[in-house]
Write a protein that holds these residues in place. Structure first.
Motif, short mmCIF file in Angstrom:
data_model
loop_
_atom_site.label_atom_id
_atom_site.label_comp_id
_atom_site.label_asym_id
_atom_site.label_seq_id
_atom_site.Cartn_x
_atom_site.Cartn_y
_atom_site.Cartn_z
N VAL A 83 -0.20 30.62 11.73
CA VAL A 83 -0.37 29.16 11.84
C VAL A 83 -1.85 28.81 11.75
O VAL A 83 -2.25 27.89 11.02
N VAL A 84 -2.68 29.54 12.48
CA VAL A 84 -4.13 29.30 12.46
C VAL A 84 -4.68 29.51 11.04
O VAL A 84 -5.52 28.73 10.57
N SER A 85 -4.19 30.53 10.35
CA SER A 85 -4.65 30.80 8.98
C SER A 85 -4.32 29.64 8.05
O SER A 85 -5.13 29.27 7.20
N HIS A 86 -3.13 29.08 8.21
CA HIS A 86 -2.76 27.92 7.38
C HIS A 86 -3.64 26.72 7.70
O HIS A 86 -4.10 26.03 6.79
N LEU A 87 -3.86 26.48 8.98
CA LEU A 87 -4.69 25.33 9.36
C LEU A 87 -6.14 25.51 8.93
O LEU A 87 -6.80 24.54 8.55
N ARG A 88 -6.62 26.75 8.95
CA ARG A 88 -8.01 27.03 8.57
C ARG A 88 -8.31 26.60 7.14
O ARG A 88 -9.40 26.10 6.85
N VAL A 89 -7.34 26.78 6.24
CA VAL A 89 -7.55 26.40 4.84
C VAL A 89 -6.93 25.04 4.51
O VAL A 89 -6.78 24.68 3.35
N LYS A 90 -6.56 24.31 5.58
CA LYS A 90 -5.97 22.98 5.43
C LYS A 90 -4.69 22.99 4.60
O LYS A 90 -4.44 22.09 3.80
N ASP A 91 -3.88 24.04 4.80
CA ASP A 91 -2.56 24.13 4.16
C ASP A 91 -1.55 23.76 5.23
O ASP A 91 -1.35 24.48 6.20
N PHE A 92 -0.93 22.61 5.07
CA PHE A 92 -0.04 22.11 6.11
C PHE A 92 1.42 22.47 5.86
O PHE A 92 2.31 21.90 6.49
N GLU A 93 1.67 23.42 4.98
CA GLU A 93 3.03 23.95 4.78
C GLU A 93 3.20 25.14 5.72
O GLU A 93 3.39 26.27 5.30
N LEU A 94 3.14 24.87 7.01
CA LEU A 94 3.15 25.93 7.99
C LEU A 94 4.40 25.94 8.85
O LEU A 94 4.47 26.66 9.84
N ALA A 95 5.41 25.17 8.47
CA ALA A 95 6.63 25.09 9.28
C ALA A 95 7.28 26.45 9.52
O ALA A 95 7.64 26.75 10.66
N PRO A 96 7.43 27.31 8.49
CA PRO A 96 8.07 28.61 8.78
C PRO A 96 7.29 29.42 9.81
O PRO A 96 7.89 29.98 10.74
N ALA A 97 5.98 29.47 9.68
CA ALA A 97 5.17 30.23 10.64
C ALA A 97 5.25 29.60 12.03
O ALA A 97 5.34 30.32 13.04
N ALA A 98 5.24 28.27 12.10
CA ALA A 98 5.30 27.60 13.40
C ALA A 98 6.65 27.83 14.08
O ALA A 98 6.71 28.11 15.28
N VAL A 99 7.72 27.75 13.30
CA VAL A 99 9.06 27.99 13.87
C VAL A 99 9.18 29.42 14.36
O VAL A 99 9.70 29.68 15.46
N LEU A 100 8.70 30.37 13.57
CA LEU A 100 8.78 31.77 13.99
C LEU A 100 7.90 32.05 15.21
O LEU A 100 8.25 32.89 16.04
N THR A 101 6.79 31.34 15.33
CA THR A 101 5.97 31.46 16.54
C THR A 101 6.76 31.02 17.76
O THR A 101 6.78 31.70 18.80
N LEU A 102 7.44 29.89 17.63
CA LEU A 102 8.23 29.37 18.75
C LEU A 102 9.42 30.28 19.08
O LEU A 102 9.73 30.50 20.26
N VAL A 103 10.08 30.80 18.06
CA VAL A 103 11.21 31.72 18.30
C VAL A 103 10.72 32.99 18.98
O VAL A 103 11.34 33.49 19.93
N ALA A 104 9.59 33.52 18.52
CA ALA A 104 9.04 34.73 19.14
C ALA A 104 8.65 34.46 20.59
O ALA A 104 8.87 35.31 21.47
#
Length: 114
Positions: A83-104
């Motif tokens: 998620v941080v990597s996506h935000l660092r490059v201003k790529d806001f297509e981070l839903a899969p990573a965010a959902v998997l963070t929450l599931v983990a």
């Protein structure tokens, strides 16, 4: 709580296994997403190995609780980093990573509570 952990951990382990497999096979969608966040191609096998290790650890955590906790912490940190990597490059297509963070994180909470 243990049954909830077992179900969610096994489902997450399946997702991690599929993701590791696709990463090793250099699936175009995965590679494109990794390139977008500036991950070098040389890192792909290592990242796939981390996902596979997380999957094995979550399943082993059914019998060895500390290993399940450690795997859940590792997987949570892995996807939080994504998620941080996506935000660092201003790529806001981070839903899969965010959902998997929450599931983990949910798997971690369930393993600790079980």
């Amino acid at each position: 709580m243990f049954i909830a952990y077992a179900v969610v951990a096994c489902l997450l382990a399946l997702v991690l296994t599929a993701s590791a497999t696709f990463t090793l096979q250099r699936n175009e969608a995965i590679v494109a997403s990794m390139r977008k966040v500036e991950v070098p191609d040389a890192w792909l096998p290592r990242l796939a190995a981390l996902k596979a290790a997380g999957a094995v650890g979550l399943v082993a955590g059914l019998w060895i609780a500390p290993l399940g906790v450690a795997a859940a912490v590792g997987v949570t940190l892995y996807f939080a980093g994504a998620v941080v990597s996506h935000l660092r490059v201003k790529d806001f297509e981070l839903a899969p990573a965010a959902v998997l963070t929450l599931v983990a994180a949910a798997v971690l909470a369930l393993r600790v509570a079980a």
